[in-house]
Design a protein around this motif. Structure first.
Motif, mmCIF file in Angstrom:
data_model
loop_
_atom_site.group_PDB
_atom_site.id
_atom_site.type_symbol
_atom_site.label_atom_id
_atom_site.label_comp_id
_atom_site.label_asym_id
_atom_site.label_seq_id
_atom_site.Cartn_x
_atom_site.Cartn_y
_atom_site.Cartn_z
ATOM 1 N N TRP A 137 0.795 -1.224 0.000
ATOM 2 C CA TRP A 137 0.000 0.000 0.000
ATOM 3 C C TRP A 137 0.831 1.279 0.000
ATOM 4 C CZ3 TRP A 137 -3.497 -1.901 4.585
ATOM 5 C CH2 TRP A 137 -4.219 -3.024 4.154
ATOM 6 N N MET A 138 1.997 1.266 0.617
ATOM 7 C CA MET A 138 2.820 2.478 0.654
ATOM 8 C C MET A 138 3.242 2.919 -0.747
ATOM 9 S SD MET A 138 3.327 3.794 3.703
ATOM 10 C CE MET A 138 4.882 4.673 3.644
ATOM 11 N N GLU A 139 3.410 1.960 -1.630
ATOM 12 C CA GLU A 139 3.865 2.284 -2.985
ATOM 13 C C GLU A 139 2.726 2.420 -3.987
ATOM 14 O OE1 GLU A 139 6.993 3.144 -3.709
ATOM 15 O OE2 GLU A 139 7.209 2.958 -1.518
ATOM 16 N N LEU A 140 1.515 2.097 -3.563
ATOM 17 C CA LEU A 140 0.400 2.105 -4.498
ATOM 18 C C LEU A 140 0.168 3.467 -5.171
ATOM 19 C CD1 LEU A 140 -1.559 -0.073 -5.480
ATOM 20 C CD2 LEU A 140 -3.197 0.714 -3.768
ATOM 21 N N PRO A 141 0.290 4.607 -4.462
ATOM 22 C CA PRO A 141 0.088 5.883 -5.144
ATOM 23 C C PRO A 141 1.046 6.110 -6.303
ATOM 24 C CG PRO A 141 0.071 6.186 -2.762
ATOM 25 C CD PRO A 141 0.538 4.785 -3.016
ATOM 26 N N PHE A 142 2.241 5.541 -6.215
ATOM 27 C CA PHE A 142 3.244 5.723 -7.258
ATOM 28 C C PHE A 142 3.077 4.688 -8.372
ATOM 29 C CE2 PHE A 142 4.817 6.799 -3.047
ATOM 30 C CZ PHE A 142 4.992 8.161 -3.196
ATOM 31 N N VAL A 143 2.720 3.462 -7.992
ATOM 32 C CA VAL A 143 2.503 2.407 -8.987
ATOM 33 C C VAL A 143 1.332 2.769 -9.897
ATOM 34 C CG1 VAL A 143 1.829 -0.001 -9.311
ATOM 35 C CG2 VAL A 143 3.500 0.598 -7.541
ATOM 36 N N ILE A 144 0.205 3.144 -9.289
ATOM 37 C CA ILE A 144 -0.959 3.517 -10.098
ATOM 38 C C ILE A 144 -0.708 4.839 -10.806
ATOM 39 C CG2 ILE A 144 -3.420 4.068 -10.043
ATOM 40 C CD1 ILE A 144 -3.765 2.137 -7.779
ATOM 41 N N GLY A 145 -0.024 5.766 -10.135
ATOM 42 C CA GLY A 145 0.323 7.030 -10.792
ATOM 43 C C GLY A 145 1.125 6.818 -12.054
ATOM 44 N N ASP A 146 2.113 5.932 -11.995
ATOM 45 C CA ASP A 146 2.927 5.662 -13.185
ATOM 46 C C ASP A 146 2.106 5.002 -14.286
ATOM 47 O OD1 ASP A 146 5.230 6.822 -12.277
ATOM 48 O OD2 ASP A 146 6.207 4.962 -11.685
ATOM 49 N N GLY A 202 8.025 7.453 -16.107
ATOM 50 C CA GLY A 202 7.824 7.065 -14.719
ATOM 51 C C GLY A 202 8.421 8.052 -13.729
ATOM 52 N N GLY A 203 7.904 7.991 -12.501
ATOM 53 C CA GLY A 203 8.448 8.810 -11.436
ATOM 54 C C GLY A 203 7.984 10.242 -11.430
ATOM 55 N N MET A 238 8.514 12.205 -6.122
ATOM 56 C CA MET A 238 7.093 12.527 -6.012
ATOM 57 C C MET A 238 6.536 12.307 -4.609
ATOM 58 S SD MET A 238 6.021 13.915 -8.738
ATOM 59 C CE MET A 238 4.257 13.891 -8.419
ATOM 60 N N ARG A 239 7.226 11.556 -3.757
ATOM 61 C CA ARG A 239 6.695 11.364 -2.411
ATOM 62 C C ARG A 239 6.551 12.694 -1.684
ATOM 63 N NH1 ARG A 239 5.317 7.621 0.938
ATOM 64 N NH2 ARG A 239 6.064 5.909 -0.361
ATOM 65 N N ARG A 240 7.373 13.674 -1.986
ATOM 66 C CA ARG A 240 7.293 14.947 -1.271
ATOM 67 C C ARG A 240 5.974 15.682 -1.521
ATOM 68 N NH1 ARG A 240 11.670 19.090 -2.536
ATOM 69 N NH2 ARG A 240 12.961 17.294 -2.037
ATOM 70 N N PHE A 241 5.231 15.250 -2.543
ATOM 71 C CA PHE A 241 3.958 15.913 -2.844
ATOM 72 C C PHE A 241 2.771 15.219 -2.182
ATOM 73 C CE2 PHE A 241 6.962 17.124 -6.097
ATOM 74 C CZ PHE A 241 6.868 18.504 -6.025
ATOM 75 N N LEU A 242 3.035 14.148 -1.436
ATOM 76 C CA LEU A 242 2.004 13.573 -0.591
ATOM 77 C C LEU A 242 1.927 14.350 0.726
ATOM 78 C CD1 LEU A 242 2.508 9.697 -0.927
ATOM 79 C CD2 LEU A 242 0.872 11.167 -2.126
ATOM 80 N N SER A 243 0.797 14.208 1.396
ATOM 81 C CA SER A 243 0.635 14.853 2.701
ATOM 82 C C SER A 243 0.224 13.824 3.744
ATOM 83 C CB SER A 243 -0.399 15.981 2.624
ATOM 84 O OG SER A 243 0.020 16.993 1.734
ATOM 85 N N GLN A 262 11.038 18.634 -9.321
ATOM 86 C CA GLN A 262 10.688 17.929 -8.090
ATOM 87 C C GLN A 262 11.567 18.306 -6.902
ATOM 88 O OE1 GLN A 262 10.386 13.713 -8.902
ATOM 89 N NE2 GLN A 262 8.949 14.047 -10.580
ATOM 90 N N SER A 263 12.804 18.627 -7.134
ATOM 91 C CA SER A 263 13.702 18.942 -6.017
ATOM 92 C C SER A 263 13.635 20.405 -5.605
ATOM 93 C CB SER A 263 15.143 18.578 -6.378
ATOM 94 O OG SER A 263 15.582 19.359 -7.484
ATOM 95 N N THR A 264 12.957 21.236 -6.409
ATOM 96 C CA THR A 264 12.968 22.677 -6.124
ATOM 97 C C THR A 264 11.629 23.221 -5.646
ATOM 98 O OG1 THR A 264 12.511 23.162 -8.457
ATOM 99 C CG2 THR A 264 14.816 23.096 -7.782
#
Length: 413
Positions: free
Chosen positions: A73-82, A93-94, A285-290, A256-258
């Motif tokens: 589940w922790m990776e699901l937002p990125f897997v489905i996002g990609d 990706g990413g 992209m994890r930095r854009f989760l809350s 993403q880094s800025t």
């Protein structure tokens, strides 16, 4: 004007030749007599989703319990996002993540872009947005401008079209920080030139945030090829994620880094489980989760993504154009004589997946149609939207619905 029998024959022939016709059976309710013209607001549920949700409840949630976070589940937002990025957004990706609602993600990315631009150049204090963009977009722009001491620059548009190159060139300049654009206009269905408008904004030194809510899953999008900076879109329209399913956010890798997103929550931290005293944003992209990802609400998305990956977005777009062209031919034949006019672009190259038909009685017409199991939606002023979802809508269904519209206009007009 084509005869009734000629229209029936044309619809039958188009359905017989439709390479995506078999996908219609994948959706709940497609076999019924109800005519659904609102797939651009809420898509039909895929049949497979009921089984997928039941399995998730019993096997993953019920069987694995808290272990599910570590296992998937922790990776699901990125897997489905990609998957969304690859199948519908033209994104490597990413760069795409599933997160909050459309409104929250638009806020995060718009605010982050404005802050970055104002920090780099104190003169860049303007946010450009179309006067006829979806209300959420306009309300957010006004709120963020007030919050950050910025200024809103409105693009005045024809409500039967949208923002084009000439209109955008006239309002961007050295004070422009961010441009918020709709790829497909919610009211008219106008299809904006993604690459061209992005280039105009970049030439002025601005960042671009694309609203893809009415295009993702229906119209090809090429964010990487456009050189897009940011994008947000919902998943309950052409992606059939269900009522209130979470939105997606795209942030080009170079930003993403800025960019500093303004809603700092534990899921966007570099070490989620350190529970440290200070916030340090994660890479990528994890930095854009809350907050905690909406796992259950993401599950339904996967069935439509399966279908989109099988069909290909080019075939989906071809079907979409064929559906709207057919609906327009029918409208010209049976609705124009009743005083109904088109409030969308006539050129299919400038049109997304829906048409808007205008007549003074359309609010009453919509109510009458809903009572008769024909489901379009209404938008002021006097607009009836005909939303045609390529994977789940047939030509015969389209013809039946257009005839019902004509009968209702005749009764109400």
């Amino acid at each position: 004007m084509p005869t009734d029998s000629a229209l029936d024959a044309e619809a039958t022939a188009l359905d017989a030749a439709d390479p995506l016709a078999a996908h219609r059976d994948a959706f709940v309710g497609a076999e019924s007599s109800l005519v659904y013209f609102d797939g651009n607001s809420l898509g039909r549920p895929p049949r497979a989703t009921a089984d997928r949700l039941a399995r998730f409840v019993t096997d993953e949630w019920g069987g694995r319990l808290i272990r599910g976070w570590d296992e998937a589940w922790m990776e699901l937002p990125f897997v489905i996002g990609d998957r969304i990025g690859a199948s519908t957004l033209g994104s490597a990706g990413g760069q795409t993540v599933i997160g909050d609602s459309t409104t929250v993600l638009l806020y995060k990315l718009l605010r982050a872009a404005l802050d970055a631009q104002m920090t780099a150049d104190a003169n860049r204090v303007e946010i450009v947005v179309g006067r006829d963009d979806f209300p959420t977009d306009r309300y957010l722009v006004e709120g963020i401008a007030a919050e950050r001491g910025a200024r809103v620059v409105w693009v005045e548009v024809d409500t039967a079209r949208g923002v084009d190159a000439d209109l955008l060139r006239a309002v961007v300049g050295p004070r422009t920080a961010v441009v918020l654009l709709s790829h497909v206009s919610y009211r008219s269905g106008f299809l904006a030139d993604g690459a061209g408008l992005t280039a105009i904004a970049h030439d002025a030194g601005a960042l671009v945030l694309w609203d893809l809510c009415h295009s993702a899953g229906s119209v090809p999008v090429e964010l990487d090829a456009w050189g897009a900076d940011l994008a947000v879109g919902c998943t309950y329209k052409y992606l059939n994620g269900g009522p209130g399913s979470p939105a997606f956010a795209y942030v080009a890798a170079r930003h993403q880094s800025t960019l500093t997103q303004p809603v700092q929550g534990w899921m966007g931290a570099a070490d989620v489980f350190s529970m440290g005293p200070l916030y340090r944003p994660a890479d990528g992209m994890r930095r854009f989760l809350s907050g905690t990802p909406p796992v259950l609400a993401m599950i339904a998305l996967q069935d439509t993504l399966d279908l989109l990956e099988q069909a290909g977005i080019a075939a989906v777009r071809a079907k979409s154009v064929a559906l709207t062209e057919f609906a327009l031919r029918v409208a010209d034949g049976i609705l124009s004589p009743l005083g109904v006019r088109l409030a969308s672009p006539r050129d299919p190259a400038e049109r997304g997946g829906h048409l808007t038909l205008s007549h003074p009685s359309m609010r009453a017409v919509t109510a009458r149609l809903w009572a008769d199991d024909v489901i379009p939606d209404y938008r002021d002023p006097h607009g009836l939207r005909i939303g045609l979802s390529p994977l789940s809508t047939s030509f015969a269904e389209t013809l039946a619905g257009m005839r019902a519209v004509a009968a209702a206009v005749a009764r109400e007009g």
